[in-house]
Design an enzyme around this catalytic site. Structure first.
Site, mmCIF file in Angstrom:
data_model
loop_
_atom_site.group_PDB
_atom_site.id
_atom_site.type_symbol
_atom_site.label_atom_id
_atom_site.label_comp_id
_atom_site.label_asym_id
_atom_site.label_seq_id
_atom_site.Cartn_x
_atom_site.Cartn_y
_atom_site.Cartn_z
ATOM 1 N N HIS A 53 0.843 -1.197 0.000
ATOM 2 C CA HIS A 53 0.000 0.000 0.000
ATOM 3 C C HIS A 53 0.875 1.243 0.000
ATOM 4 O O HIS A 53 2.096 1.159 0.211
ATOM 5 C CB HIS A 53 -0.969 0.021 1.189
ATOM 6 C CG HIS A 53 -0.293 -0.093 2.524
ATOM 7 N ND1 HIS A 53 0.364 0.947 3.105
ATOM 8 C CD2 HIS A 53 -0.172 -1.133 3.377
ATOM 9 C CE1 HIS A 53 0.847 0.562 4.259
ATOM 10 N NE2 HIS A 53 0.550 -0.710 4.454
HETATM 11 P P1 TYD Z 1 -1.527 -2.271 7.729
HETATM 12 O O1 TYD Z 1 -1.110 -0.840 7.904
HETATM 13 O O2 TYD Z 1 -2.145 -2.667 6.415
HETATM 14 O O3 TYD Z 1 -0.286 -3.235 8.028
HETATM 15 P P2 TYD Z 1 1.062 -3.551 7.197
HETATM 16 O O4 TYD Z 1 1.451 -2.306 6.470
HETATM 17 O O5 TYD Z 1 2.039 -3.942 8.260
HETATM 18 O O6 TYD Z 1 0.761 -4.680 6.267
HETATM 19 O O7 TYD Z 1 -2.517 -2.646 8.922
HETATM 20 C C1 TYD Z 1 -2.923 -3.970 9.137
HETATM 21 C C2 TYD Z 1 -4.261 -3.936 9.830
HETATM 22 O O8 TYD Z 1 -4.154 -3.308 11.115
HETATM 23 C C3 TYD Z 1 -5.320 -3.177 9.043
HETATM 24 O O9 TYD Z 1 -6.533 -3.927 9.111
HETATM 25 C C4 TYD Z 1 -5.504 -1.893 9.797
HETATM 26 C C5 TYD Z 1 -5.051 -2.215 11.212
HETATM 27 N N1 TYD Z 1 -4.373 -1.090 11.851
HETATM 28 C C6 TYD Z 1 -4.998 -0.348 12.831
HETATM 29 O O10 TYD Z 1 -6.152 -0.609 13.202
HETATM 30 N N2 TYD Z 1 -4.338 0.700 13.401
HETATM 31 C C7 TYD Z 1 -3.072 1.036 13.031
HETATM 32 O O11 TYD Z 1 -2.472 2.024 13.594
HETATM 33 C C8 TYD Z 1 -2.434 0.266 12.003
HETATM 34 C C9 TYD Z 1 -1.052 0.597 11.541
HETATM 35 C C10 TYD Z 1 -3.114 -0.776 11.432
#
Ligand code: TYD
Length: 134
Positions: A53
């Protein structure tokens, strides 16, 4: 003057020695932004790729506080880079509008220092949509 449109590595001060252990600290004056949020990820299976992303506004610093993380970045100008994070005193600045992926070794713990609160509307999770922003 540092370019905050590109990823770059940040070396944090490392105090201590091999007999006592180490401490790394960063005062806000030495960070590219004043943090609003910190989160960490861990126990990521080695076959899993996280990220996938970009963010409209969020800036981040990733640190492998344990283990090893391979981060790929891609900017809208097409510039792609790969960074290996495996030192707890080294962070990777990730700018706005930067597509990233992360792979982890089995004991990796990733700390993320973030410039903004969590907001799902700030994410671009569709790679084609990211490329459309060129
Ligand atoms: P994501 O940012 O997509 O993780 P990565 O970049 O490590 O793959 O987040 C994963 C999941 O966690 C997504 O469903 C959103 C949730 N999340 C929160 O609820 N709060 C946060 O501060 C973060 C970073 C993620």
């Amino acid at each position: 003057m540092r370019n905050f449109d590109e990823p770059f590595l940040i070396e944090f001060p490392k105090l201590g020695n091999s007999h006592l252990g180490y401490i790394s600290v960063s005062e806000k004056e030495n960070l590219p932004f004043v943090p609003k949020r910190i989160y960490w990820t861990y126990y990521t299976p080695e076959e899993v790729e996280r990220g996938g992303h970009s963010h409209y506004d969020l800036q981040q610093i990733l640190v492998a506080v344990a283990g090893k993380i391979i981060v790929t970045t891609e900017l809208l100008n097409g510039e792609k880079q790969e960074f290996i994070l495996e030192k707890p005193n080294i962070g990777l600045f990730i700018p706005k509008m930067c597509w990233r992926t992360m792979k982890y070794n089995h004991n990796a713990v990733q700390m993320c220092i973030a410039s903004l609160e969590y907001d799902e509307k700030d994410y671009i999770r569709d790679y084609e949509k990211f490329l459309e922003k060129k």
